[in-house]
Design a protein around this motif. Structure first.
Motif, PDB file in Angstrom:
ATOM      1  N   LEU A 303     -18.339 104.696  93.674  1.00  0.00           N
ATOM      2  CA  LEU A 303     -17.273 104.561  93.077  1.00  0.00           C
ATOM      3  C   LEU A 303     -16.062 105.755  93.532  1.00  0.00           C
ATOM      4  O   LEU A 303     -14.878 105.801  92.894  1.00  0.00           O
ATOM      5  CB  LEU A 303     -17.479 105.019  91.534  1.00  0.00           C
ATOM      6  CG  LEU A 303     -18.257 104.045  90.808  1.00  0.00           C
ATOM      7  CD1 LEU A 303     -18.444 104.433  89.244  1.00  0.00           C
ATOM      8  CD2 LEU A 303     -17.766 102.657  90.911  1.00  0.00           C
ATOM      9  N   ASP A 304     -16.357 106.343  94.523  1.00  0.00           N
ATOM     10  CA  ASP A 304     -15.698 107.251  95.390  1.00  0.00           C
ATOM     11  C   ASP A 304     -15.764 107.158  96.893  1.00  0.00           C
ATOM     12  O   ASP A 304     -16.865 106.612  97.152  1.00  0.00           O
ATOM     13  CB  ASP A 304     -15.939 108.784  94.985  1.00  0.00           C
ATOM     14  CG  ASP A 304     -15.673 108.970  93.545  1.00  0.00           C
ATOM     15  OD1 ASP A 304     -14.305 108.954  93.219  1.00  0.00           O
ATOM     16  OD2 ASP A 304     -16.355 109.420  92.814  1.00  0.00           O
ATOM     17  N   LEU A 305     -14.725 107.299  97.488  1.00  0.00           N
ATOM     18  CA  LEU A 305     -14.644 106.948  99.060  1.00  0.00           C
ATOM     19  C   LEU A 305     -15.542 107.956  99.803  1.00  0.00           C
ATOM     20  O   LEU A 305     -15.384 109.295  99.595  1.00  0.00           O
ATOM     21  CB  LEU A 305     -13.227 106.965  99.387  1.00  0.00           C
ATOM     22  CG  LEU A 305     -13.045 107.006 100.964  1.00  0.00           C
ATOM     23  CD1 LEU A 305     -13.152 105.338 101.175  1.00  0.00           C
ATOM     24  CD2 LEU A 305     -11.587 107.383 101.384  1.00  0.00           C
ATOM     25  N   PRO A 306     -16.581 107.703 100.464  1.00  0.00           N
ATOM     26  CA  PRO A 306     -17.214 108.533 101.291  1.00  0.00           C
ATOM     27  C   PRO A 306     -16.581 109.197 102.242  1.00  0.00           C
ATOM     28  O   PRO A 306     -15.435 108.664 102.536  1.00  0.00           O
ATOM     29  CB  PRO A 306     -18.437 107.545 102.194  1.00  0.00           C
ATOM     30  CG  PRO A 306     -18.525 106.174 101.126  1.00  0.00           C
ATOM     31  CD  PRO A 306     -17.062 106.139 100.736  1.00  0.00           C
ATOM     32  N   LYS A 307     -16.958 110.425 102.612  1.00  0.00           N
ATOM     33  CA  LYS A 307     -16.175 111.037 103.738  1.00  0.00           C
ATOM     34  C   LYS A 307     -16.216 110.670 105.049  1.00  0.00           C
ATOM     35  O   LYS A 307     -15.497 110.813 105.871  1.00  0.00           O
ATOM     36  CB  LYS A 307     -16.495 112.768 103.664  1.00  0.00           C
ATOM     37  CG  LYS A 307     -16.156 113.161 102.112  1.00  0.00           C
ATOM     38  CD  LYS A 307     -16.489 114.731 102.389  1.00  0.00           C
ATOM     39  CE  LYS A 307     -16.345 115.428 101.026  1.00  0.00           C
ATOM     40  NZ  LYS A 307     -16.880 116.862 101.058  1.00  0.00           N
ATOM     41  N   SER A 308     -17.271 109.837 105.481  1.00  0.00           N
ATOM     42  CA  SER A 308     -17.404 109.355 106.979  1.00  0.00           C
ATOM     43  C   SER A 308     -17.916 108.018 106.913  1.00  0.00           C
ATOM     44  O   SER A 308     -18.843 107.671 105.882  1.00  0.00           O
ATOM     45  CB  SER A 308     -18.067 110.545 107.566  1.00  0.00           C
ATOM     46  OG  SER A 308     -19.537 110.592 107.274  1.00  0.00           O
ATOM     47  N   VAL A 309     -17.850 107.304 107.898  1.00  0.00           N
ATOM     48  CA  VAL A 309     -18.739 105.982 108.127  1.00  0.00           C
ATOM     49  C   VAL A 309     -20.150 106.270 108.264  1.00  0.00           C
ATOM     50  O   VAL A 309     -21.174 105.469 107.701  1.00  0.00           O
ATOM     51  CB  VAL A 309     -18.084 105.189 109.298  1.00  0.00           C
ATOM     52  CG1 VAL A 309     -18.889 104.067 109.516  1.00  0.00           C
ATOM     53  CG2 VAL A 309     -16.720 104.987 109.127  1.00  0.00           C
ATOM     54  N   GLU A 310     -20.521 107.445 108.785  1.00  0.00           N
ATOM     55  CA  GLU A 310     -22.009 107.796 109.164  1.00  0.00           C
ATOM     56  C   GLU A 310     -22.646 108.042 107.626  1.00  0.00           C
ATOM     57  O   GLU A 310     -23.612 107.517 107.473  1.00  0.00           O
ATOM     58  CB  GLU A 310     -22.115 108.955 109.886  1.00  0.00           C
ATOM     59  CG  GLU A 310     -22.068 108.569 111.380  1.00  0.00           C
ATOM     60  CD  GLU A 310     -22.225 109.727 112.171  1.00  0.00           C
ATOM     61  OE1 GLU A 310     -23.398 109.908 112.919  1.00  0.00           O
ATOM     62  OE2 GLU A 310     -21.333 110.880 112.459  1.00  0.00           O
ATOM     63  N   GLY A 311     -21.750 108.769 106.837  1.00  0.00           N
ATOM     64  CA  GLY A 311     -22.484 108.868 105.525  1.00  0.00           C
ATOM     65  C   GLY A 311     -22.393 107.657 104.779  1.00  0.00           C
ATOM     66  O   GLY A 311     -23.427 107.177 104.116  1.00  0.00           O
ATOM     67  N   TYR A 312     -21.500 106.699 104.845  1.00  0.00           N
ATOM     68  CA  TYR A 312     -21.448 105.414 104.257  1.00  0.00           C
ATOM     69  C   TYR A 312     -22.589 104.424 104.416  1.00  0.00           C
ATOM     70  O   TYR A 312     -23.224 103.979 103.884  1.00  0.00           O
ATOM     71  CB  TYR A 312     -20.187 104.776 104.303  1.00  0.00           C
ATOM     72  CG  TYR A 312     -19.915 103.267 103.821  1.00  0.00           C
ATOM     73  CD1 TYR A 312     -20.065 103.039 102.569  1.00  0.00           C
ATOM     74  CD2 TYR A 312     -20.208 102.377 104.922  1.00  0.00           C
ATOM     75  CE1 TYR A 312     -19.609 101.626 102.054  1.00  0.00           C
ATOM     76  CE2 TYR A 312     -19.969 101.077 104.405  1.00  0.00           C
ATOM     77  CZ  TYR A 312     -19.739 100.817 102.867  1.00  0.00           C
ATOM     78  OH  TYR A 312     -19.672  99.426 102.408  1.00  0.00           O
ATOM     79  N   TYR A 313     -22.678 104.611 105.937  1.00  0.00           N
ATOM     80  CA  TYR A 313     -23.864 103.601 106.482  1.00  0.00           C
ATOM     81  C   TYR A 313     -25.211 104.207 105.899  1.00  0.00           C
ATOM     82  O   TYR A 313     -26.153 103.519 105.644  1.00  0.00           O
ATOM     83  CB  TYR A 313     -23.654 103.580 107.928  1.00  0.00           C
ATOM     84  CG  TYR A 313     -24.698 102.812 108.591  1.00  0.00           C
ATOM     85  CD1 TYR A 313     -24.685 101.482 108.750  1.00  0.00           C
ATOM     86  CD2 TYR A 313     -25.838 103.369 109.036  1.00  0.00           C
ATOM     87  CE1 TYR A 313     -25.676 100.860 109.464  1.00  0.00           C
ATOM     88  CE2 TYR A 313     -27.021 102.827 109.871  1.00  0.00           C
ATOM     89  CZ  TYR A 313     -26.797 101.388 109.891  1.00  0.00           C
ATOM     90  OH  TYR A 313     -27.688 100.629 110.559  1.00  0.00           O
ATOM     91  N   GLN A 314     -25.492 105.405 106.025  1.00  0.00           N
ATOM     92  CA  GLN A 314     -26.694 106.044 105.579  1.00  0.00           C
ATOM     93  C   GLN A 314     -27.055 105.677 104.117  1.00  0.00           C
ATOM     94  O   GLN A 314     -28.224 105.522 103.790  1.00  0.00           O
ATOM     95  CB  GLN A 314     -26.667 107.768 105.799  1.00  0.00           C
ATOM     96  CG  GLN A 314     -27.680 108.523 105.334  1.00  0.00           C
ATOM     97  CD  GLN A 314     -28.863 108.330 106.872  1.00  0.00           C
ATOM     98  OE1 GLN A 314     -28.700 107.958 107.666  1.00  0.00           O
ATOM     99  NE2 GLN A 314     -29.955 109.232 106.613  1.00  0.00           N
ATOM    100  N   GLU A 315     -25.939 105.693 103.468  1.00  0.00           N
ATOM    101  CA  GLU A 315     -26.298 105.659 102.095  1.00  0.00           C
ATOM    102  C   GLU A 315     -26.391 104.238 101.596  1.00  0.00           C
ATOM    103  O   GLU A 315     -27.115 103.837 100.908  1.00  0.00           O
ATOM    104  CB  GLU A 315     -25.056 106.027 101.190  1.00  0.00           C
ATOM    105  CG  GLU A 315     -24.938 107.811 100.941  1.00  0.00           C
ATOM    106  CD  GLU A 315     -23.637 108.311 100.872  1.00  0.00           C
ATOM    107  OE1 GLU A 315     -22.511 107.707 100.731  1.00  0.00           O
ATOM    108  OE2 GLU A 315     -23.302 109.842 101.484  1.00  0.00           O
ATOM    109  N   THR A 316     -25.474 103.473 102.075  1.00  0.00           N
ATOM    110  CA  THR A 316     -25.676 101.945 101.944  1.00  0.00           C
ATOM    111  C   THR A 316     -27.100 101.591 102.461  1.00  0.00           C
ATOM    112  O   THR A 316     -27.556 100.465 102.088  1.00  0.00           O
ATOM    113  CB  THR A 316     -24.858 101.125 102.562  1.00  0.00           C
ATOM    114  OG1 THR A 316     -24.637 101.285 104.143  1.00  0.00           O
ATOM    115  CG2 THR A 316     -23.237 101.276 101.885  1.00  0.00           C
TER     116      THR A 316
END
Length: 601
Positions: A303-316
């Protein structure tokens, strides 16, 4: 001494390795160092667990996941592996028991938090035993470029000096070429073999929706596609976590909050509940999720923008570890960009520059008109991928349009406010000026007399907000940290002078066709033959009762994929059951008769 393949079959119940595993394992068994980049769900754990079981001595696993060590040890114990851990949650007697087992050679694997290796007593303990392999899990934590830097990891380079004969294997599920290089350098693994698997997770559908009443959007997403499914919802702040969790509960969704502001007992209880129960939603800050082995997480929502693609990829990547279809869904809007741009003023210059690069890449992923999966893989150095046909931009391609003139109008409004009035304002006032709205604020400041007043009536309010969002994403506008006012950047002049075009994304007018709630809820059994579906549900009920009785997560007993295979094959003897993937010797002896009884019930 068993071979790796024999251990794979006898202990873990699998007949063959996944792609890349065997080469890594044989290299480490032979005494070689390794750096492994492999996606979540790709089978990283076996790459150090099997060498620890094949080589003489105890495998020492350095992991930052203190809260999950008990579950990891429980999962190994269920397989007949002798495992233990040492961390700050134990009392003296518990630590002494584990230390004695280590010295007596009664452990196969020992888990340690990285800070334990900075304690002299721990180093002395390890020196007295025989170590088969050092595994450094979540190795991106050593990198300043990674998304979860931890200073304790810096000391791990000393392992090579203290135990030069013991092979080391460092593993991570996410690393750009820059992070990869830094991990290698900081851990002294430049001379090791580097194994880089594909970062593609084809079972995950990536979707990013324009943000509009995000709570309601989330609820609609859950009700129409993931009713009754386990999942994780990420929010930036603790307050948002609490509000969203309460909102979901009020609307009939079984949900709990998780953030650093909760006391440790509550956090542990909510994490354990998520691991042990089926269909629970955890609403969390990024403090939650690393190392979560729950295989049946069907969605991850942001619901909020991740700070990095790495963080987004790890979380997803925490979704769909079992290989079944899963969704990575995010609501993204103008305020996300404003908020993240404001945060870039914090820290020293090097930190700000690093964070700005991370954010630029994340915004580019959000604003792309191309395949999101291709862009993700490209970010991690995996070029040349074909469009996936499964993400939102593949299924409902957005248009790209020439937004140069609208961009010039926005930038001109910001410029004229500064030059003619010595004023700076936020997005709302800029858009009102362009639309020619005679609001109280516009009249109070005399902005109706500006030459740009009313020049933007060709677009609506939401469209102008989209233009501003994309100008911020492209670095053609900036946001002041204190008041959120829009200001020009060094790149703005080229646009104002007509020396640079500004392509903009027009979001697809129609959403993806959602699955019905009924179809979503029955998905785990949907791939089964019709006659096997009720058998699968019966096996799940048996597993749930057994897991509750033992106080362990359901997947520690058997994964869904194993139960589906059992339901399809319908074995009638222990010998037939032993041929099922995921049924090793220990689980066959422990649960075999109960499974056969459940099949005939």
């Amino acid at each position: 001494m068993d071979t790796p393949t024999e251990v794979l079959h006898r202990v873990f119940g699998y007949d063959s390795f996944r792609a890349g595993q065997q080469e890594i394992i044989e290299h480490v068994v032979a005494g070689g160092d390794a750096l492994v980049l492999m996606p979540t769900g790709g089978g990283k754990s076996l790459c150090y667990q099997i060498p620890a079981l094949v080589r003489p001595g105890v495998g020492v696993v350095v992991s930052p996941l203190i809260a999950l060590m008990q579950d990891q040890v429980d999962a190994l114990t269920a397989l007949g592996v002798r495992a233990g851990f040492l961390n700050s949650t134990q009392d003296f007697a518990e630590r002494q028991q584990v230390e004695s087992a280590f010295l007596a050679g009664e452990l196969d694997l020992l888990y340690l938090a990285p800070e334990r290796l900075r304690v002299e007593a721990t180093v002395r303990l390890l020196a007295k035993g025989e170590i088969s392999v050092f595994a450094i899990d979540e190795a991106h934590c050593v990198s300043q470029w990674g998304h979860d830097f931890r200073p304790d990891y810096l000391a791990l380079s000393e392992l090579r000096e203290l135990w030069p004969e013991v092979p080391r294997i460092a593993l991570t599920a996410t690393a750009t070429p820059a992070t990869h290089a830094e991990i290698s350098s900081r851990l002294g693994l430049d001379g090791a073999r580097h194994f880089v698997a594909s970062f593609d997770r084809p079972n995950i559908q990536y979707r990013i929706a324009p943000k509009s009443e995000p709570k309601r959007q989330l609820l609609e997403f859950l009700r129409t596609e993931h009713q009754g499914d386990a999942g994780i919802v990420y929010c930036m702040s603790r307050a948002s976590v609490e509000k969203i969790a309460a909102f979901l509960v009020d609307n009939g969704v079984d949900a709990v909050p998780y953030h650093a502001g909760l006391d440790s007992r509550t956090r542990a209880a909510h994490q354990a509940q998520f691991l042990r129960e089926e269909g629970l939603v955890v609403v969390a800050t990024i403090a939650f999720g690393m190392g979560i082995d729950k295989p049946d997480v069907r969605f991850v929502a942001h619901l909020d923008l991740p700070k990095s693609v790495e963080g987004y990829y790890q979380e997803t990547g925490r979704a769909g570890r079992d290989g079944l279809p899963a969704t990575a869904w995010m609501a993204y809007g103008l305020q996300d960009v404003v908020q993240q741009r404001k945060l870039l003023t914090e820290g020293d210059e090097a930190h700000r520059r690093r964070q700005a690069l991370h954010l630029d890449a994340m915004l580019a992923l959000c604003e792309t008109v191309g395949c999101r999966r291709v862009m993700l893989l490209d970010y991690f150095g995996q070029q040349g991928s074909e469009p996936c046909g499964n993400c939102d931009t593949c299924q409902a391609p957005p248009e790209s349009w020439d937004g140069t003139v609208p961009a010039q109008k926005v930038l001109s409004a910001v410029l004229r406010l500064k030059r003619e009035r010595r004023q700076k304002f936020g997005v709302g006032q800029i858009v009102d000026i362009l639309l020619g709205k005679q609001t109280a604020k516009v009249l109070q400041h005399g902005h109706e007399s500006l030459t740009v007043f009313g020049v933007g009536t060709e677009l609506g309010n939401a469209e102008w907000h989209g233009v501003v969002r994309q100008l911020l994403a492209q670095g053609l506008l900036a946001v002041e940290a204190d008041y959120g006012a829009l200001v020009l950047t060094d790149a703005s002049g080229d646009v104002l002078r007509g020396q640079r075009q500004v392509p903009l994304r027009r979001d697809a007018p129609r959403p993806l066709r959602a699955k019905t709630a009924a179809a979503a809820k029955s998905r785990p059994a949907a791939e089964l033959p019709q006659e096997a579906a009720p058998v699968f549900e019966r096996l799940r009920a048996w597993r749930a009762a057994t897991a509750k009785e033992q106080g362990v997560p359901a997947y520690v007993i058997f994964h869904d994929s194993t139960l589906r295979e059992i339901a399809t094959l319908a074995p009638s003897t222990l010998e037939e059951l032993a041929t099922v993937n995921g049924v090793g010797e220990n689980k066959l002896a422990k649960y075999g008769e109960q499974v056969l009884e459940a099949l005939t019930a």
